[in-house]
Design a protein around this motif. Structure first.
Motif, PDB file in Angstrom:
ATOM      1  N   LYS A  67       0.757   0.537   6.023  1.00  0.00           N
ATOM      2  CA  LYS A  67       1.429   1.376   6.732  1.00  0.00           C
ATOM      3  C   LYS A  67       1.589   0.859   8.108  1.00  0.00           C
ATOM      4  O   LYS A  67       0.785   0.838   8.974  1.00  0.00           O
ATOM      5  N   THR A  96      11.168  -2.167   4.880  1.00  0.00           N
ATOM      6  CA  THR A  96       9.866  -1.627   4.700  1.00  0.00           C
ATOM      7  C   THR A  96       8.773  -2.424   4.407  1.00  0.00           C
ATOM      8  O   THR A  96       9.139  -3.523   4.133  1.00  0.00           O
ATOM      9  N   GLU A  97       7.524  -1.746   4.497  1.00  0.00           N
ATOM     10  CA  GLU A  97       6.570  -2.803   3.993  1.00  0.00           C
ATOM     11  C   GLU A  97       6.497  -3.082   2.674  1.00  0.00           C
ATOM     12  O   GLU A  97       6.130  -4.176   2.200  1.00  0.00           O
ATOM     13  N   ASP A 172       1.615   5.400  -0.620  1.00  0.00           N
ATOM     14  CA  ASP A 172       2.686   5.983   0.137  1.00  0.00           C
ATOM     15  C   ASP A 172       3.793   4.988   0.472  1.00  0.00           C
ATOM     16  O   ASP A 172       4.773   5.390   0.394  1.00  0.00           O
ATOM     17  N   TRP A 173       3.356   3.918   0.912  1.00  0.00           N
ATOM     18  CA  TRP A 173       4.425   3.204   1.522  1.00  0.00           C
ATOM     19  C   TRP A 173       5.089   2.311   0.479  1.00  0.00           C
ATOM     20  O   TRP A 173       5.944   1.354   0.790  1.00  0.00           O
TER      21      TRP A 173
END
Length: 281
Positions: A67, A96-97, A172-173
């Motif tokens: 993250k 995003t990642e 989560d990512w």
């Protein structure tokens, strides 16, 4: 990856366990995935498009991602990294990642597909040549194909295991869409390894066919030489007897040479009949 600035950047801005730091900086690392908290250390392989290099000599790219953090490392240029850098500079890159990781893996797999297709086409052409009887010319090509398939599989087999490990990570990512893409990439990697296994098996069958055809050709040649030697054996015996430095019958007869030639021809004809009757020819 080998520059001092990169090492200092990682130590100051993307700290990592010393053991994993050695993985990031090592010259030879098998494809692997390691999870440290909510971050991933990923080592993958891609096709080597660098000038003067073999395509199957795959280049390594390492990714330290979590993250708010993305670090990619390589020693030799990687085409996928180049394309992604250009996209980011244009403002069209990943947001995003998870998207970044997906695009890296997708680029590596996409560049690999044409190489595997080429190897399969070469095997197809080789099979046609062997069936057409072009055995001698195929031996060198077969060795090159087998070497390429073995080299590619040496990298892709552990990469398949790494992808399976990556797919099982719940982070989560990584969104549901990202996880769905990862499952697709696992299927593609498994399919690539299976294709290479099929190429190796087909190459082994072709090698056996070439060996069989060469053995048959050798046996046929030896068979012909044996028949010729059998036919000429009586002629050699008679010629040896008539060439002795002693008195022989017919030495003063002008027709003796023709009689001897006729006798040799008759014996050869009789031998041919006997060999045919015995179904040896």
């Amino acid at each position: 990856r080998t520059s001092r600035e990169v090492r200092e950047f990682i130590l100051n801005h993307a700290p990592v366990d010393p053991g994993l730091f050695r993985i990031l900086m090592s010259d030879e690392v098998r494809p692997r995935v390691e999870r440290i908290g909510d971050r991933l250390l990923i080592a993958l392989r891609g096709v080597n498009f660098n000038e003067g290099s073999e395509l199957e000599d795959m280049v390594s790219i390492r990714v330290w991602i979590g993250k708010g953090l993305i670090v990619t490392l390589r020693r030799r240029p990687v085409r996928t990294a180049k394309f992604m850098r250009e996209a980011l500079e244009k403002g069209t890159g990943p947001r995003t990642e998870g998207e970044f990781l997906i695009q890296v893996i997708d680029g590596l797999l996409h560049s690999l597909s044409p190489v595997l297709d080429t190897v399969e086409d070469q095997v197809d052409d080789l099979e046609d040549k062997v069936l057409a009887g072009e055995v001698t010319e195929c031996r060198g090509e077969l060795a090159g194909i087998r070497r390429r398939a073995i080299t590619l599989r040496r990298y892709l087999a552990p990469q398949r295991d790494a992808m399976l490990r990556l797919m099982g990570q719940q982070l989560d990512w990584l969104s549901d869409a990202d996880n769905s893409h990862l499952r697709e990439f696992v299927d593609r990697t498994i399919h690539n390894v299976e294709d290479l296994d099929a190429v190796r098996e087909r190459a082994a069958v072709i090698h056996e066919e070439i060996s069989t055809r060469l053995a048959e050709r050798m046996n046929r040649t030896m068979y012909v030489l044996t028949i010729v030697a059998t036919l000429l054996l009586p002629a050699g015996l008679i010629a040896g007897l008539m060439g002795m430095n002693v008195a022989v019958p017919g030495a003063d007869d002008a027709w003796s040479f023709l009689w001897i030639v006729g006798m040799i021809a008759a014996i050869a004809g009789a031998e041919l009949m006997v060999l045919r009757w015995m179904r040896l020819i």
